[in-house]
Scaffold this motif. Sequence first.
Motif, PDB file in Angstrom:
ATOM      1  N   THR A  51      26.590  46.714  35.142  1.00 53.46           N
ATOM      2  CA  THR A  51      27.340  47.272  36.267  1.00 53.46           C
ATOM      3  C   THR A  51      28.334  46.227  36.781  1.00 53.46           C
ATOM      4  O   THR A  51      27.973  45.079  37.027  1.00 53.46           O
ATOM      5  N   VAL A  52      29.580  46.631  36.927  1.00 55.51           N
ATOM      6  CA  VAL A  52      30.647  45.699  37.315  1.00 55.51           C
ATOM      7  C   VAL A  52      30.533  45.346  38.797  1.00 55.51           C
ATOM      8  O   VAL A  52      30.287  46.202  39.653  1.00 55.51           O
ATOM      9  N   GLY A  53      30.695  44.066  39.102  1.00 53.59           N
ATOM     10  CA  GLY A  53      30.670  43.600  40.479  1.00 53.59           C
ATOM     11  C   GLY A  53      31.602  42.418  40.669  1.00 53.59           C
ATOM     12  O   GLY A  53      32.404  42.081  39.788  1.00 53.59           O
ATOM     13  N   PHE A  54      31.482  41.766  41.814  1.00 53.81           N
ATOM     14  CA  PHE A  54      32.325  40.613  42.146  1.00 53.81           C
ATOM     15  C   PHE A  54      31.448  39.485  42.670  1.00 53.81           C
ATOM     16  O   PHE A  54      30.386  39.726  43.260  1.00 53.81           O
ATOM     17  N   ALA A  55      31.897  38.267  42.457  1.00 56.25           N
ATOM     18  CA  ALA A  55      31.120  37.119  42.937  1.00 56.25           C
ATOM     19  C   ALA A  55      32.029  35.904  43.074  1.00 56.25           C
ATOM     20  O   ALA A  55      33.006  35.757  42.331  1.00 56.25           O
ATOM     21  N   LEU A  85      26.873  30.876  50.754  1.00 57.39           N
ATOM     22  CA  LEU A  85      28.094  31.479  50.225  1.00 57.39           C
ATOM     23  C   LEU A  85      27.772  32.484  49.124  1.00 57.39           C
ATOM     24  O   LEU A  85      28.346  33.583  49.072  1.00 57.39           O
ATOM     25  N   LYS A  86      26.834  32.139  48.246  1.00 53.39           N
ATOM     26  CA  LYS A  86      26.482  33.035  47.142  1.00 53.39           C
ATOM     27  C   LYS A  86      25.754  34.285  47.630  1.00 53.39           C
ATOM     28  O   LYS A  86      25.730  35.301  46.921  1.00 53.39           O
ATOM     29  N   ASN A  87      25.174  34.230  48.836  1.00 51.04           N
ATOM     30  CA  ASN A  87      24.493  35.400  49.398  1.00 51.04           C
ATOM     31  C   ASN A  87      25.453  36.375  50.080  1.00 51.04           C
ATOM     32  O   ASN A  87      25.062  37.488  50.419  1.00 51.04           O
ATOM     33  N   ILE A  88      26.689  35.952  50.270  1.00 51.24           N
ATOM     34  CA  ILE A  88      27.708  36.837  50.843  1.00 51.24           C
ATOM     35  C   ILE A  88      28.381  37.594  49.704  1.00 51.24           C
ATOM     36  O   ILE A  88      28.741  37.010  48.683  1.00 51.24           O
ATOM     37  N   ARG A  89      28.525  38.914  49.870  1.00 49.34           N
ATOM     38  CA  ARG A  89      29.045  39.747  48.780  1.00 49.34           C
ATOM     39  C   ARG A  89      30.513  40.085  49.038  1.00 49.34           C
ATOM     40  O   ARG A  89      30.885  40.631  50.080  1.00 49.34           O
ATOM     41  N   PHE A  90      31.353  39.732  48.057  1.00 49.04           N
ATOM     42  CA  PHE A  90      32.792  39.919  48.152  1.00 49.04           C
ATOM     43  C   PHE A  90      33.254  41.060  47.241  1.00 49.04           C
ATOM     44  O   PHE A  90      32.601  41.378  46.239  1.00 49.04           O
ATOM     45  N   LYS A  91      34.408  41.618  47.588  1.00 50.18           N
ATOM     46  CA  LYS A  91      35.025  42.643  46.740  1.00 50.18           C
ATOM     47  C   LYS A  91      36.530  42.458  46.775  1.00 50.18           C
ATOM     48  O   LYS A  91      37.133  42.388  47.852  1.00 50.18           O
ATOM     49  N   ILE A  92      37.142  42.335  45.593  1.00 45.51           N
ATOM     50  CA  ILE A  92      38.593  42.184  45.517  1.00 45.51           C
ATOM     51  C   ILE A  92      39.243  43.525  45.875  1.00 45.51           C
ATOM     52  O   ILE A  92      38.869  44.569  45.329  1.00 45.51           O
ATOM     53  N   LYS A  93      40.218  43.509  46.758  1.00 46.91           N
ATOM     54  CA  LYS A  93      40.817  44.755  47.240  1.00 46.91           C
ATOM     55  C   LYS A  93      41.759  45.393  46.220  1.00 46.91           C
ATOM     56  O   LYS A  93      41.826  46.614  46.108  1.00 46.91           O
ATOM     57  N   LEU A 120      43.237  39.877  50.720  1.00 43.72           N
ATOM     58  CA  LEU A 120      42.897  39.839  49.299  1.00 43.72           C
ATOM     59  C   LEU A 120      41.492  40.343  49.010  1.00 43.72           C
ATOM     60  O   LEU A 120      41.256  40.979  47.981  1.00 43.72           O
ATOM     61  N   ILE A 121      40.545  40.034  49.885  1.00 47.23           N
ATOM     62  CA  ILE A 121      39.159  40.397  49.621  1.00 47.23           C
ATOM     63  C   ILE A 121      38.512  41.065  50.832  1.00 47.23           C
ATOM     64  O   ILE A 121      38.904  40.827  51.972  1.00 47.23           O
ATOM     65  N   GLU A 122      37.523  41.894  50.515  1.00 49.24           N
ATOM     66  CA  GLU A 122      36.686  42.531  51.537  1.00 49.24           C
ATOM     67  C   GLU A 122      35.292  41.949  51.420  1.00 49.24           C
ATOM     68  O   GLU A 122      34.797  41.722  50.308  1.00 49.24           O
ATOM     69  N   VAL A 123      34.655  41.703  52.534  1.00 54.70           N
ATOM     70  CA  VAL A 123      33.272  41.231  52.542  1.00 54.70           C
ATOM     71  C   VAL A 123      32.381  42.409  52.939  1.00 54.70           C
ATOM     72  O   VAL A 123      32.542  42.974  54.031  1.00 54.70           O
ATOM     73  N   VAL A 124      31.461  42.792  52.056  1.00 53.68           N
ATOM     74  CA  VAL A 124      30.620  43.969  52.322  1.00 53.68           C
ATOM     75  C   VAL A 124      29.307  43.581  53.002  1.00 53.68           C
ATOM     76  O   VAL A 124      28.491  44.448  53.296  1.00 53.68           O
ATOM     77  N   THR A 125      29.110  42.287  53.210  1.00 54.39           N
ATOM     78  CA  THR A 125      27.954  41.823  53.993  1.00 54.39           C
ATOM     79  C   THR A 125      28.484  40.987  55.160  1.00 54.39           C
ATOM     80  O   THR A 125      28.320  39.759  55.190  1.00 54.39           O
ATOM     81  N   PRO A 126      29.127  41.649  56.125  1.00 55.09           N
ATOM     82  CA  PRO A 126      29.789  40.907  57.217  1.00 55.09           C
ATOM     83  C   PRO A 126      28.820  40.110  58.071  1.00 55.09           C
ATOM     84  O   PRO A 126      29.218  39.123  58.708  1.00 55.09           O
ATOM     85  N   GLU A 127      27.546  40.504  58.066  1.00 55.34           N
ATOM     86  CA  GLU A 127      26.568  39.793  58.892  1.00 55.34           C
ATOM     87  C   GLU A 127      26.035  38.548  58.199  1.00 55.34           C
ATOM     88  O   GLU A 127      25.282  37.768  58.800  1.00 55.34           O
ATOM     89  N   GLY A 128      26.400  38.313  56.949  1.00 58.07           N
ATOM     90  CA  GLY A 128      25.906  37.161  56.202  1.00 58.07           C
ATOM     91  C   GLY A 128      26.343  35.841  56.829  1.00 58.07           C
ATOM     92  O   GLY A 128      27.531  35.617  57.067  1.00 58.07           O
ATOM     93  N   TYR A 129      25.392  34.969  57.062  1.00 59.35           N
ATOM     94  CA  TYR A 129      25.685  33.676  57.722  1.00 59.35           C
ATOM     95  C   TYR A 129      26.151  32.653  56.687  1.00 59.35           C
ATOM     96  O   TYR A 129      25.591  32.550  55.591  1.00 59.35           O
ATOM     97  N   ASP A 203      24.062  46.464  46.665  1.00 57.32           N
ATOM     98  CA  ASP A 203      24.362  45.580  47.794  1.00 57.32           C
ATOM     99  C   ASP A 203      25.541  46.078  48.625  1.00 57.32           C
ATOM    100  O   ASP A 203      25.987  45.401  49.553  1.00 57.32           O
ATOM    101  N   GLY A 204      26.068  47.244  48.295  1.00 55.00           N
ATOM    102  CA  GLY A 204      27.179  47.808  49.052  1.00 55.00           C
ATOM    103  C   GLY A 204      28.529  47.701  48.364  1.00 55.00           C
ATOM    104  O   GLY A 204      29.498  48.329  48.794  1.00 55.00           O
ATOM    105  N   LEU A 205      28.619  46.896  47.281  1.00 59.23           N
ATOM    106  CA  LEU A 205      29.885  46.814  46.556  1.00 59.23           C
ATOM    107  C   LEU A 205      30.266  48.165  45.969  1.00 59.23           C
ATOM    108  O   LEU A 205      31.425  48.566  45.960  1.00 59.23           O
TER     109      LEU A 205
END
Length: 337
Positions: A51-55, A85-93, A120-129, A203-205
């Motif tokens: 499954t395709v994702g972003f990291a 940082l690795k626990n925060i999930r990013f998505k290229i717009k 450029l990017i969306e963060v799908v885990t905005p609450e991630g510290y 994870d919401g991506l």
Amino acid sequence: MKKISTAAHMPTEIEVENISNNKAQIIAYPFEAGFAVTLAHPLRRLLLSSTVGFAPTAVKIDGVTHEFDSMRGMLEDVALFIINLKNIRFKIKGDEERVEVNYSFGGPKEIYGSDLSNELIEVVTPEGYLATINEDAELNFSLIVEKGIGYVPSETIRDLVDSDYIALDAFFTPVKKALYDIENILVEDNPNFEKVIFTIETDGLISPIEAFKDSLEAMYTQMSVFNGVLDIDIAPKEESASDNVELNKLLQSVEELNLSARSFNCLDRAEVRFVGELALMSELELKNLKNLGKKSLEEINAVMEEIGFPVGSDFSDDTIDVLKKKIADLKSEENEG
């Protein structure tokens, strides 16, 4: 009334239940006994691996030289910063597969995923510290985010980024959980049919249904390599009259070539009895026969060319196998006689 099946039962029922935004169940039935797990197991593997994702794949922090360093004014050391940082999930717009983004934060501030979203990017885990910096501190860093599948270790990524970046282990898959259960189900009077129940969490991506579609597409694509089998003619090839004539020529004794006594005796001492043995030999193998002189070599080559089977003839693998077997059988018969 019981009857003998001539084809596997085709499942007809499919149910989809969205448990939450990122969790769903997909149920299909009824399968013949054993068919549910046959399909469910590879689909689960594909969900987790294709499954395709972003990291984030690499980070560069001002004033930091390696991942075990520390930074003045930041509560976390660099190793913990990277874990967060690795626990925060990013998505290229956009449609790009790789972007580099730059960040600058002044303290005092607690930084969360929501602070990292931009054009450029969306963060799908905005609450991630991510980190906390003091009032007199400044945190400047650059981040590379890429599109991919599965897991790629930092050792691989290190060769793909500039030396001033710290390579990260990249977990691309957006699927957090992919489980399946198989239950028996009654069809007519047979209790051995099966129902497969997938539980998928992302994870919401992407949504669980999108992830399942991706895995199905990957399965179809991988299996399409076997489409060529459908075009193969599996009927046994009939031997033509010309095939038999050619094989008979190759199974003739070398005596039929009417070679000079010197050439024939050399072949006889090397136990080369049949024309086919010469056709199967390479030029070098023939040349290396003991006591075979230049004139004999030229004579044998000329005669073999004349009959249409030059030394080192190019035969199919099947023809070579048949020819070698028949020659072996003939030699065996001669020895027994």
